[in-house]
Design a protein around this motif. Structure first.
Motif, short mmCIF file in Angstrom:
data_model
loop_
_atom_site.label_atom_id
_atom_site.label_comp_id
_atom_site.label_asym_id
_atom_site.label_seq_id
_atom_site.Cartn_x
_atom_site.Cartn_y
_atom_site.Cartn_z
N LEU A 79 12.13 -37.76 15.27
CA LEU A 79 13.03 -36.66 14.95
C LEU A 79 13.87 -36.24 16.15
CD1 LEU A 79 13.75 -34.55 12.67
CD2 LEU A 79 12.09 -33.05 13.79
N ASP A 80 13.28 -36.26 17.35
CA ASP A 80 13.99 -35.83 18.56
C ASP A 80 14.78 -36.95 19.23
OD1 ASP A 80 11.95 -37.36 19.53
OD2 ASP A 80 11.08 -35.80 20.81
N TRP A 108 6.36 -32.14 6.92
CA TRP A 108 7.77 -32.31 6.59
C TRP A 108 8.63 -31.40 7.44
CZ3 TRP A 108 10.39 -35.24 2.74
CH2 TRP A 108 9.56 -36.09 2.00
N CYS A 109 9.86 -31.82 7.64
CA CYS A 109 10.89 -30.97 8.24
C CYS A 109 11.58 -30.27 7.07
CB CYS A 109 11.87 -31.84 9.02
SG CYS A 109 13.09 -30.94 9.96
N GLU A 112 16.44 -26.23 8.55
CA GLU A 112 16.98 -26.35 9.91
C GLU A 112 16.08 -25.64 10.93
OE1 GLU A 112 21.66 -26.95 10.07
OE2 GLU A 112 21.11 -25.05 9.09
N ASP A 114 12.89 -25.06 10.73
CA ASP A 114 11.65 -25.83 10.88
C ASP A 114 11.90 -27.07 11.72
OD1 ASP A 114 8.94 -26.39 10.44
OD2 ASP A 114 9.43 -27.72 8.77
N CYS A 115 13.03 -27.74 11.48
CA CYS A 115 13.36 -28.92 12.28
C CYS A 115 13.53 -28.54 13.75
CB CYS A 115 14.66 -29.55 11.77
SG CYS A 115 14.51 -30.36 10.16
N LYS A 118 10.18 -28.07 15.42
CA LYS A 118 9.53 -29.35 15.72
C LYS A 118 10.20 -30.06 16.89
CE LYS A 118 7.47 -30.34 11.21
NZ LYS A 118 7.48 -28.96 10.70
N ASP A 158 8.98 -38.64 12.23
CA ASP A 158 10.30 -38.36 11.66
C ASP A 158 10.28 -37.13 10.75
OD1 ASP A 158 8.68 -39.95 9.78
OD2 ASP A 158 10.43 -39.76 8.49
N TYR A 159 9.10 -36.76 10.26
CA TYR A 159 8.90 -35.59 9.39
C TYR A 159 9.69 -35.68 8.08
CZ TYR A 159 6.72 -33.82 13.59
OH TYR A 159 5.91 -33.67 14.69
N THR A 160 9.86 -36.90 7.59
CA THR A 160 10.45 -37.12 6.26
C THR A 160 9.59 -38.07 5.43
OG1 THR A 160 11.82 -38.97 7.01
CG2 THR A 160 12.79 -36.77 7.14
N ALA A 182 18.99 -33.76 15.15
CA ALA A 182 17.78 -34.34 14.56
C ALA A 182 18.08 -35.74 14.02
CB ALA A 182 17.26 -33.45 13.43
#
Length: 200
Positions: A79-80, A108-109, A112, A114-115, A118, A158-160, A182
């Motif tokens: 994700l980062d 999960w993300c 915005e 929450d993303c 993370k 990736d949180y997806t 992200a």
């Protein structure tokens, strides 16, 4: 047959009949003897618990550690934007050429904010981790069918849920989020892991 006498703590074992005795009627020399000497049970109990230790062939503990393998960030990003990775433990015996790939629930993300949270926390990649049990448990007692297989643990960075397939980063908008980007490349992470494992 064992019968508990009414109004008395005595329990009497007989064969072929029932003896009803009151505690006051028993002679002072009367003792209830066990059918088996308890001291004879300890060696048997030891043999049941540790048979290999008796033969000098104590089994080593099952493998629990899994080693980190990092991928190329160009092929698979978290994700980062950092390089994704996985944890690996080689198989043994007849299962050495078989493979179990485990995808744990990494969350999960959701939006915005929450993303951004993370992203701020960052990704932690220790060099080794212990397996999470289940299909990648290295103990044949708890995992008799798959313990000897090669094990792959893929953290969902990736949180997806390994579903994202964007080619570039997404800029988060609003206030403190405006400078954060992200990466949603979960499917590429999984593909990269499988390709890397197949080559090595």
């Amino acid at each position: 047959r064992i019968e508990t006498l009414k109004g008395s703590p005595w329990r009497v074992l007989l064969r072929g009949g029932v003896c009803r005795l009151k505690q006051s009627q028993m002679p002072s020399s009367f003792r209830i003897r066990p059918l088996v000497d308890p001291t004879l049970l300890f060696p048997l109990l030891f043999l049941l618990i540790a048979p290999d230790a008796v033969n000098g062939q104590a089994k080593p503990p099952p493998p629990r550690k899994m080693d980190l393998v990092r991928l190329n960030a160009k092929d698979a990003k978290c994700l980062d934007g950092s390089a994704a990775g996985y944890y690996y433990r080689k198989g043994s015996g007849s299962g050495a050429k078989n493979l179990v790939v485990f995808l744990p629930n990494s969350g999960w993300c959701l939006d915005e904010a929450d993303c951004a949270a993370k992203l701020a926390a960052g990704e932690q990649w220790p060099r080794q981790v212990e397996d999470t049990g289940g299909p990648i448990d290295g103990d044949p007692i708890f995992n008799p069918d798959l313990a000897g297989w090669a094990h792959v643990l893929v953290p969902g960075c990736d949180y997806t849920s390994f579903l994202g397939n964007r080619t570039g980063p997404v800029a988060l908008s609003g206030g403190l989020l405006s400078k954060k980007k992200a990466h949603f490349e979960g499917s590429r992470v999984l593909e990269g892991v499988l390709r890397h494992v197949a080559k090595h």
